[in-house]
Design an enzyme around this catalytic site. Structure first.
Site, PDB file in Angstrom:
ATOM      1  N   ASP A 102       6.708   4.762  -2.686  1.00 22.14           N
ATOM      2  CA  ASP A 102       5.634   5.631  -2.217  1.00 22.14           C
ATOM      3  C   ASP A 102       5.767   7.051  -2.740  1.00 22.14           C
ATOM      4  O   ASP A 102       4.765   7.733  -2.951  1.00 22.14           O
ATOM      5  CB  ASP A 102       5.614   5.683  -0.684  1.00 22.14           C
ATOM      6  CG  ASP A 102       5.340   4.325  -0.051  1.00 22.14           C
ATOM      7  OD1 ASP A 102       5.049   3.370  -0.795  1.00 22.14           O
ATOM      8  OD2 ASP A 102       5.424   4.236   1.187  1.00 22.14           O
ATOM      9  N   ASP A 147      -0.009   9.086  -3.058  1.00 23.81           N
ATOM     10  CA  ASP A 147       1.219   8.300  -2.930  1.00 23.81           C
ATOM     11  C   ASP A 147       1.448   7.603  -4.261  1.00 23.81           C
ATOM     12  O   ASP A 147       0.508   7.053  -4.857  1.00 23.81           O
ATOM     13  CB  ASP A 147       1.095   7.253  -1.816  1.00 23.81           C
ATOM     14  CG  ASP A 147       1.359   7.834  -0.432  1.00 23.81           C
ATOM     15  OD1 ASP A 147       1.338   9.076  -0.290  1.00 23.81           O
ATOM     16  OD2 ASP A 147       1.551   7.048   0.513  1.00 23.81           O
ATOM     17  N   HIS A 201      -2.137   1.997  -1.014  1.00 22.25           N
ATOM     18  CA  HIS A 201      -1.132   1.409  -1.905  1.00 22.25           C
ATOM     19  C   HIS A 201      -1.691   0.152  -2.581  1.00 22.25           C
ATOM     20  O   HIS A 201      -2.119  -0.794  -1.932  1.00 22.25           O
ATOM     21  CB  HIS A 201       0.180   1.118  -1.173  1.00 22.25           C
ATOM     22  CG  HIS A 201       0.773   2.348  -0.555  1.00 22.25           C
ATOM     23  ND1 HIS A 201       1.796   2.301   0.365  1.00 22.25           N
ATOM     24  CD2 HIS A 201       0.479   3.669  -0.724  1.00 22.25           C
ATOM     25  CE1 HIS A 201       2.104   3.535   0.741  1.00 22.25           C
ATOM     26  NE2 HIS A 201       1.314   4.378   0.092  1.00 22.25           N
ATOM     27  N   ASP A 257      -0.181  -2.089  -4.592  1.00 20.69           N
ATOM     28  CA  ASP A 257       0.683  -3.198  -5.001  1.00 20.69           C
ATOM     29  C   ASP A 257       0.690  -4.409  -4.074  1.00 20.69           C
ATOM     30  O   ASP A 257       1.405  -5.380  -4.342  1.00 20.69           O
ATOM     31  CB  ASP A 257       2.114  -2.709  -5.250  1.00 20.69           C
ATOM     32  CG  ASP A 257       2.660  -1.842  -4.120  1.00 20.69           C
ATOM     33  OD1 ASP A 257       1.931  -1.623  -3.142  1.00 20.69           O
ATOM     34  OD2 ASP A 257       3.808  -1.382  -4.226  1.00 20.69           O
ATOM     35  N   CYS A 268       7.564  -2.264  -2.633  1.00 20.61           N
ATOM     36  CA  CYS A 268       7.548  -1.022  -1.856  1.00 20.61           C
ATOM     37  C   CYS A 268       8.954  -0.495  -1.589  1.00 20.61           C
ATOM     38  O   CYS A 268       9.191   0.715  -1.617  1.00 20.61           O
ATOM     39  CB  CYS A 268       6.845  -1.230  -0.518  1.00 20.61           C
ATOM     40  SG  CYS A 268       5.094  -1.615  -0.635  1.00 20.61           S
TER      41      CYS A 268
END
Length: 424
Positions: free
Chosen positions: A171, A255, A304, A306, A408
């Protein structure tokens, strides 16, 4: 010491004295010259050695940079793995509310600013330690952030908060080539998260890595839509479709986990924590060597990329079937293969305080033919095996609850590969 005896005897004595003096003078002069040359050479050598010593103190020795990663799949050599120790629930602020599911709002209201449940946290710590051991067994160097007390309250001119954790290095840190970029994240509870990683980053910098810190946001009230309406999932869908998010364009924020890398091309989404100013800062910073592409998804709560769009090989991407990519055709035209992962198997009663079940596709590629995947997700394991990719199975079910999967929980520091273009 040279001693000269005076001679007596008139002119002949004087001549003899003069002759001897001349001889001695020439001898002394030669000796002095040789001594001077020797001393000068020694001094010069000493000065050179001193200069070399000084240079070695102030200038790092030339060596291969320990930081180098261009994509998500080249052979992984060194990685940062986050820490669950001391993890705290963030205070229930407007930006946290916008990024979490309504079923967990009472949890945040009750536990905000306190530690995550101790038993759950203990299991998460053990799972991540086992993950580190398996990475080492696979030949990967594992580095860790510093343990920090996240319970301390801090105050800036614009807000007051407690901390959160250093669990998800993906992040906050983005590695592009030999450069580490510290992201200007949008949650107030994560304002000082960079402190856990600074010893590592300084070490990499001293060994030759580039180190960039994006402009630190003030996180003043103007950065957030204080009246952001998110009562239901339907509200979220409508707002996302309209391009409305809890973060405004008051100042750059992003992020690092909203970016995914494929050589000279990076793909990013505008999300609840990444605004267009942040994306534009990255575009200008990385130009002209890298291209930034904004893509979007049918996602009611984008945060995010991913667990929505995870690139796992050259021209090979996992695309979440519940959150289809609106620009998928441009990938198909470029010859990419789009793989839709199976529905996650994680039980409904397992707490996921900061994420969805789709952490099953939040995998870490060790190279093009090896992937770290959840030991409980048998269906996605079979999918990878059908693609000819060996699965390295690890159980991080309790670690998932803190908001991340393998991708992550890690930031790849070094992958063995070169800068290439995979997207035309």
């Amino acid at each position: 010491m040279l001693r000269v005896r005076c001679l007596r005897g008139g002119s002949r004595g004087a001549e003899a004295a003069h002759l001897i003096g001349a001889m001695i003078g020439r001898s002394v002069a030669g000796w002095v010259q040789r001594a001077f040359q020797s001393t000068s050479s020694a001094a010069a050598a000493a000065q050179t050695q001193h200069a070399v010593e000084e240079e070695s103190v102030t200038e790092p020795a030339r060596q291969e940079c320990p930081v180098c990663s261009y994509n998500e799949w080249d052979p992984l050599e060194e990685v940062i793995v986050g820490r669950a120790e001391n993890a705290h629930v963030p205070p229930f602020t407007v930006e946290v509310k916008a990024n979490t599911y309504e079923k967990y709002w009472p949890f945040y209201q009750k536990h905000g600013g306190q530690s995550f449940p101790a038993d759950h946290l203990k299991k998460a710590v053990a799972e991540v330690e086992e993950m580190c051991n398996i990475l080492r067994h696979e030949g990967v160097i594992v580095r860790r952030p510093e343990p920090i007390d996240w319970s301390m309250e801090y105050k800036t001119p614009d807000f007051t908060s407690t901390g959160m954790y250093a669990a998800m290095p993906r992040d906050i840190l983005l590695v592009v080539g030999n450069e580490i970029i510290e992201a200007p994240m949008a949650w107030r509870a994560r304002f000082f998260e960079y402190r856990a990683y600074r010893p590592l980053i300084k070490e990499y910098f001293r060994k030759g890595a580039k180190w960039t810190t994006a402009p630190k946001p003030t996180m003043a009230d103007e950065l957030y839509d204080q009246d952001y309406p998110i009562r239901t999932v339907e509200d979220r869908h409508k707002l996302a479709a309209q391009g409305k998010f809890v973060t405004t364009e008051h100042e750059p924020c992003f992020d690092a986990a909203d970016f995914i890398r494929a050589g000279r091309d990076l793909f990013v989404q505008r999300s609840q924590v990444t605004n267009y100013m942040g994306i534009e800062w990255m575009r200008r910073h990385l130009a002209p060597d890298y291209n930034i592409h904004i893509i979007s998804f049918k996602d009611p709560n984008p945060m995010h990329i991913d667990a929505t769009f995870n690139i796992i090989g050259p021209g090979l991407v996992l695309s979440n079937p519940d959150r289809p990519c609106r620009q998928v055709d441009m990938f198909k035209k470029a010859g990419w293969t789009i793989v839709k992962p199976p529905t996650p198997l994680i039980p409904d009663d397992h707490p996921l305080w900061m994420s969805s079940k789709w952490l099953s596709m939040n995998v870490l590629m060790l190279d093009e033919k090896r992937v770290m995947v959840d030991a409980n997700e048998s269906t996605i394991q079979k999918m990878f095996e059908s693609l000819g990719i060996k699965t390295i199975k690890v159980n991080i079910r309790h670690a998932n609850s803190l908001g991340g999967g393998f991708h992550c929980w890690t930031t790849d520091v070094r992958r063995r590969g070169t800068l290439q273009s995979y997207f035309d």
